[in-house]
Design an enzyme around this catalytic site. Structure first.
Site, PDB file in Angstrom:
ATOM      1  N   GLY A  12      -2.800  50.889  15.501  1.00  0.00           N
ATOM      2  CA  GLY A  12      -2.194  49.814  14.704  1.00  0.00           C
ATOM      3  C   GLY A  12      -2.384  50.099  13.223  1.00  0.00           C
ATOM      4  O   GLY A  12      -2.525  49.183  12.412  1.00  0.00           O
ATOM      5  N   ASP A  16      -0.553  45.052   9.459  1.00  0.00           N
ATOM      6  CA  ASP A  16      -1.016  44.225   8.367  1.00  0.00           C
ATOM      7  C   ASP A  16      -2.543  44.218   8.222  1.00  0.00           C
ATOM      8  O   ASP A  16      -3.076  44.247   7.109  1.00  0.00           O
ATOM      9  CB  ASP A  16      -0.558  42.798   8.664  1.00  0.00           C
ATOM     10  CG  ASP A  16      -0.093  42.118   7.418  1.00  0.00           C
ATOM     11  OD1 ASP A  16       0.601  42.779   6.628  1.00  0.00           O
ATOM     12  OD2 ASP A  16      -0.459  40.948   7.225  1.00  0.00           O
ATOM     13  N   LYS A  19      -3.849  47.343   6.603  1.00  0.00           N
ATOM     14  CA  LYS A  19      -3.520  47.378   5.170  1.00  0.00           C
ATOM     15  C   LYS A  19      -4.396  46.409   4.360  1.00  0.00           C
ATOM     16  O   LYS A  19      -4.952  46.760   3.335  1.00  0.00           O
ATOM     17  CB  LYS A  19      -2.039  47.015   5.025  1.00  0.00           C
ATOM     18  CG  LYS A  19      -1.539  46.950   3.614  1.00  0.00           C
ATOM     19  CD  LYS A  19      -0.032  46.791   3.603  1.00  0.00           C
ATOM     20  CE  LYS A  19       0.344  45.343   3.892  1.00  0.00           C
ATOM     21  NZ  LYS A  19       1.804  45.125   3.866  1.00  0.00           N
ATOM     22  N   ASP A 180     -15.012  38.671  15.955  1.00  0.00           N
ATOM     23  CA  ASP A 180     -14.714  37.306  15.538  1.00  0.00           C
ATOM     24  C   ASP A 180     -15.092  37.304  14.065  1.00  0.00           C
ATOM     25  O   ASP A 180     -16.278  37.344  13.734  1.00  0.00           O
ATOM     26  CB  ASP A 180     -15.559  36.293  16.327  1.00  0.00           C
ATOM     27  CG  ASP A 180     -15.153  34.872  15.964  1.00  0.00           C
ATOM     28  OD1 ASP A 180     -15.122  34.561  14.758  1.00  0.00           O
ATOM     29  OD2 ASP A 180     -14.869  34.085  16.881  1.00  0.00           O
ATOM     30  N   HIS A 181     -14.095  37.310  13.197  1.00  0.00           N
ATOM     31  CA  HIS A 181     -14.434  37.581  11.790  1.00  0.00           C
ATOM     32  C   HIS A 181     -15.298  36.466  11.179  1.00  0.00           C
ATOM     33  O   HIS A 181     -15.930  36.670  10.152  1.00  0.00           O
ATOM     34  CB  HIS A 181     -13.189  37.899  10.958  1.00  0.00           C
ATOM     35  CG  HIS A 181     -12.396  36.712  10.544  1.00  0.00           C
ATOM     36  ND1 HIS A 181     -11.536  36.068  11.382  1.00  0.00           N
ATOM     37  CD2 HIS A 181     -12.336  36.044   9.368  1.00  0.00           C
ATOM     38  CE1 HIS A 181     -10.979  35.046  10.750  1.00  0.00           C
ATOM     39  NE2 HIS A 181     -11.444  35.015   9.513  1.00  0.00           N
ATOM     40  N   ASP A 238      -6.449  29.304  18.686  1.00  0.00           N
ATOM     41  CA  ASP A 238      -6.502  30.111  17.465  1.00  0.00           C
ATOM     42  C   ASP A 238      -7.847  29.952  16.746  1.00  0.00           C
ATOM     43  O   ASP A 238      -8.358  30.909  16.168  1.00  0.00           O
ATOM     44  CB  ASP A 238      -5.357  29.676  16.536  1.00  0.00           C
ATOM     45  CG  ASP A 238      -5.226  30.570  15.312  1.00  0.00           C
ATOM     46  OD1 ASP A 238      -5.175  31.799  15.495  1.00  0.00           O
ATOM     47  OD2 ASP A 238      -5.190  30.035  14.178  1.00  0.00           O
ATOM     48  N   HIS A 243     -13.648  30.916  16.753  1.00  0.00           N
ATOM     49  CA  HIS A 243     -14.418  30.684  15.519  1.00  0.00           C
ATOM     50  C   HIS A 243     -15.288  29.431  15.587  1.00  0.00           C
ATOM     51  O   HIS A 243     -16.460  29.451  15.222  1.00  0.00           O
ATOM     52  CB  HIS A 243     -13.484  30.562  14.312  1.00  0.00           C
ATOM     53  CG  HIS A 243     -12.529  31.700  14.178  1.00  0.00           C
ATOM     54  ND1 HIS A 243     -12.861  33.000  14.484  1.00  0.00           N
ATOM     55  CD2 HIS A 243     -11.235  31.750  13.758  1.00  0.00           C
ATOM     56  CE1 HIS A 243     -11.814  33.780  14.262  1.00  0.00           C
ATOM     57  NE2 HIS A 243     -10.815  33.045  13.821  1.00  0.00           N
ATOM     58  N   LYS A 343      -4.688  23.104  10.097  1.00  0.00           N
ATOM     59  CA  LYS A 343      -3.870  23.736   9.062  1.00  0.00           C
ATOM     60  C   LYS A 343      -3.236  22.643   8.206  1.00  0.00           C
ATOM     61  O   LYS A 343      -3.139  21.495   8.621  1.00  0.00           O
ATOM     62  CB  LYS A 343      -2.787  24.586   9.715  1.00  0.00           C
ATOM     63  CG  LYS A 343      -3.370  25.810  10.437  1.00  0.00           C
ATOM     64  CD  LYS A 343      -2.393  26.950  10.515  1.00  0.00           C
ATOM     65  CE  LYS A 343      -2.971  28.146  11.250  1.00  0.00           C
ATOM     66  NZ  LYS A 343      -3.889  28.955  10.411  1.00  0.00           N
TER      67      LYS A 343
HETATM   68  C1  BG6 Z   1      -7.636  33.564  12.082  1.00  0.00           C
HETATM   69  C2  BG6 Z   1      -6.561  32.642  12.596  1.00  0.00           C
HETATM   70  O1  BG6 Z   1      -8.409  34.050  13.136  1.00  0.00           O
HETATM   71  O2  BG6 Z   1      -8.462  32.863  11.175  1.00  0.00           O
HETATM   72  C3  BG6 Z   1      -5.754  32.088  11.453  1.00  0.00           C
HETATM   73  O3  BG6 Z   1      -5.710  33.364  13.482  1.00  0.00           O
HETATM   74  C4  BG6 Z   1      -6.641  31.441  10.433  1.00  0.00           C
HETATM   75  O4  BG6 Z   1      -4.797  31.158  11.914  1.00  0.00           O
HETATM   76  C5  BG6 Z   1      -7.790  32.377  10.031  1.00  0.00           C
HETATM   77  O5  BG6 Z   1      -5.860  31.151   9.293  1.00  0.00           O
HETATM   78  C6  BG6 Z   1      -8.776  31.664   9.156  1.00  0.00           C
HETATM   79  O6  BG6 Z   1      -9.696  32.577   8.659  1.00  0.00           O
HETATM   80  P1  BG6 Z   1     -10.426  32.367   7.261  1.00  0.00           P
HETATM   81  O7  BG6 Z   1     -11.366  33.508   7.141  1.00  0.00           O
HETATM   82  O8  BG6 Z   1      -9.347  32.336   6.215  1.00  0.00           O
HETATM   83  O9  BG6 Z   1     -11.110  31.032   7.354  1.00  0.00           O
END
Ligand code: BG6
Length: 485
Positions: A12, A16, A19, A180-181, A238, A243, A343
């Site tokens: 990939g 995006d 990048k 899981d960021h 999502d 998260h 959101k």
């Molecule tokens: C992502 C979701 O995992 O996390 C997005 O798919 C969301 O929808 C994003 O906007 C939020 O991440 P952060 O770091 O901007 O709070």
């Protein structure tokens, strides 16, 4: 510095994420001497590029998205580590070519066969890639091999289990790093030690003192251009399944001493096991599901979710979830965790707030005006800070008012989540990745909610874009004589 050489194989590479996040993350690690002395990056994608074109794309990404300014010195050397391989995930010949390229680079650089595979591809491609990696021998190395996999990790319990089995064709559980960021956000990574190294904060972690815990992840963005994915996922998949539940686990951890990665993970699993399911009557009382209507965001009129490009006019998808949770273990017994995420809210903020109880005995005959509960507020992003809300006397009005003492990390240039996580994966540290048990338990917990949503068992309420969320979410806390912070 990570001494061993290695190869990053990026599926990939024209996407995006590569990048915006991955190339800059690798570059920032490089600038901070956290990359091995010799490393190779092989980017894969369907679009045919030469190595030169690919390296130019990487350079553009760094110039646009890197948090540290690009330094001309060393840039060429960094870019020269990148190779590109035009790739069709379904073609076995592609894997033969890939294997040849990886081996050739390993020999040129005299690095061991340590391979970090990064899967940033459509979920539908994952099984074909892992089984081909296995049969082609690409994932059979004499060094270590690790797989980083991006979300979504399935779309329900059954598909997550299926996906996991597919990954296991080529990788052991301890070789799989599920990103899981939110676990890469520095404040989240600090949570565990923050309490440990601050006896004062630790002493606040007391069952008798905490009234409730509130976790908020509010966003101002709408669905953007992701309707095709988001309208099926909703806020529940999502944000909540991954998260938010990870934040609940990390917040509830409370380890008595510096823990080993395995202890942290097993404690997280225990918390998920103790998380009371929301079911039956509680579905109506403890969960709010909402979608944004039109509204005003920072003075600009913005459309309702159902009017967004790609969203069906009759969409019943949730863009906001709030819930009241209970963790049925000894420590958290009876202390509600309120979570909310949505959101198109009024601000971008992810934070954890501990609200403390009043001291009724002391205040019985002394109840001055203006008192508010003490709060410990951990701001996770976009800004990082720790604040304590206390009551101070306002001499001019001769009454109390809440004041906040805030400590900020004072650094505007913090490492990004992807940087920290990539570095951990390179070092083989999986503490801040979601292990299978956590993911499975999260889906198990979410599954009845998905089914209830599917059958429209609970209302989908609306909130105005740019607001703080639906009134029903306020009511959820008001029922407990609390309010959102
Ligand atoms: C992502 C979701 O995992 O996390 C997005 O798919 C969301 O929808 C994003 O906007 C939020 O991440 P952060 O770091 O901007 O709070």
């Amino acid at each position: 510095r990570n001494a061993q050489g290695m190869t990053v194989v990026l599926f990939g590479a024209t996407g995006d994420l590569a990048k915006r996040k991955l190339f800059p993350a690798l570059y920032n690690l490089y600038l901070e001497n956290k990359m091995p002395e010799a490393f190779s990056v092989v980017g894969l994608g369907r679009t045919p590029y030469t190595d030169d074109v690919f390296q130019t794309k990487v350079e553009q990404s760094l110039r646009t998205y890197s948090r540290r300014t690009v330094e001309e010195e060393g840039l060429h050397q960094f870019l020269s580590s990148f190779r590109y391989c035009t790739f069709d995930a379904t073609e076995t010949t592609s894997y033969v070519k890939l294997n040849g390229l990886i081996e050739q680079r390993e020999q040129e650089l005299e690095i061991p066969e340590n391979r970090l595979f990064y899967l940033s591809v459509a979920p539908g491609l994952i099984d074909v890639i892992t089984s081909n990696l296995n049969t082609s021998g690409v994932s059979q190395t004499s060094g270590w091999k690790r797989l980083i996999v991006e979300k979504p990790f399935g779309s329900d319990l059954a598909s997550a289990r299926e996906l996991n089995q597919k990954l296991r064709i080529a990788f052991h559980e301890d070789e799989i790093y599920r990103i899981d960021h939110y676990l890469g956000k520095p404040m989240v990574q600090n949570l565990e030690t923050l309490i440990l190294v601050n006896p004062v904060l630790d002493s606040l972690f007391n069952h008798e003192l905490i009234a409730n815990v509130q976790i908020t992840a509010s966003e101002t963005v709408g669905v953007e251009t992701r309707a095709a994915y988001y309208d099926h996922a909703g806020a529940i998949r999502d944000m909540v399944q991954n998260h938010m539940l990870q934040l609940v686990m990390m917040t509830a951890l409370h380890l008595p001493k510096k823990a080993q990665p395995e202890e942290i993970r097993s404690k997280k699993v225990e918390i998920m096991e103790a998380l009371r399911p929301i079911q039956g009557e509680n579905l109506q009382t403890d969960l709010i599901r909402a979608q944004y209507g039109e509204g005003d965001l920072f003075g600009i009129d913005v459309p309702a979710y159902r009017e967004e490009p790609g969203v069906p006019h009759s969409s019943m998808n949730d863009t906001y979830i709030a819930a009241r949770l209970f963790i049925d273990n000894e420590f958290w017994k009876g202390i509600p965790f309120y979570i909310r995420t949505g959101k198109r809210l009024d601000k971008k903020s992810t934070r954890i707030v501990f609200e403390f109880k009043e001291r009724p005995a002391q205040l019985e005959d002394y109840r001055p005006e203006g008192l508010a509960p003490n709060l410990l507020i951990l701001e996770i992003s976009p800004n990082e800070s720790i604040s304590l809300q206390v009551n101070m006397k306002d001499p001019s009005a001769n009454k109390f008012k809440p004041s906040t003492i805030t400590f900020t990390t004072n650094s505007s240039n913090q490492p990004e989540a992807y940087e920290l996580l990539l570095h951990d994966a390179m070092l083989g540290n999986a503490t801040f990745f979601a292990n299978w048990k956590e993911v499975e338990l999260s889906w198990q917990w979410i599954q009845p909610l998905l089914e209830a949503f599917e059958e429209n068992q609970l209302p989908l309420v609306t909130y105005a874009a740019g607001s703080t969320g639906p009134k029903e979410a306020k009511q959820l806390l008001a029922n407990d004589h609390a309010n959102w912070w």
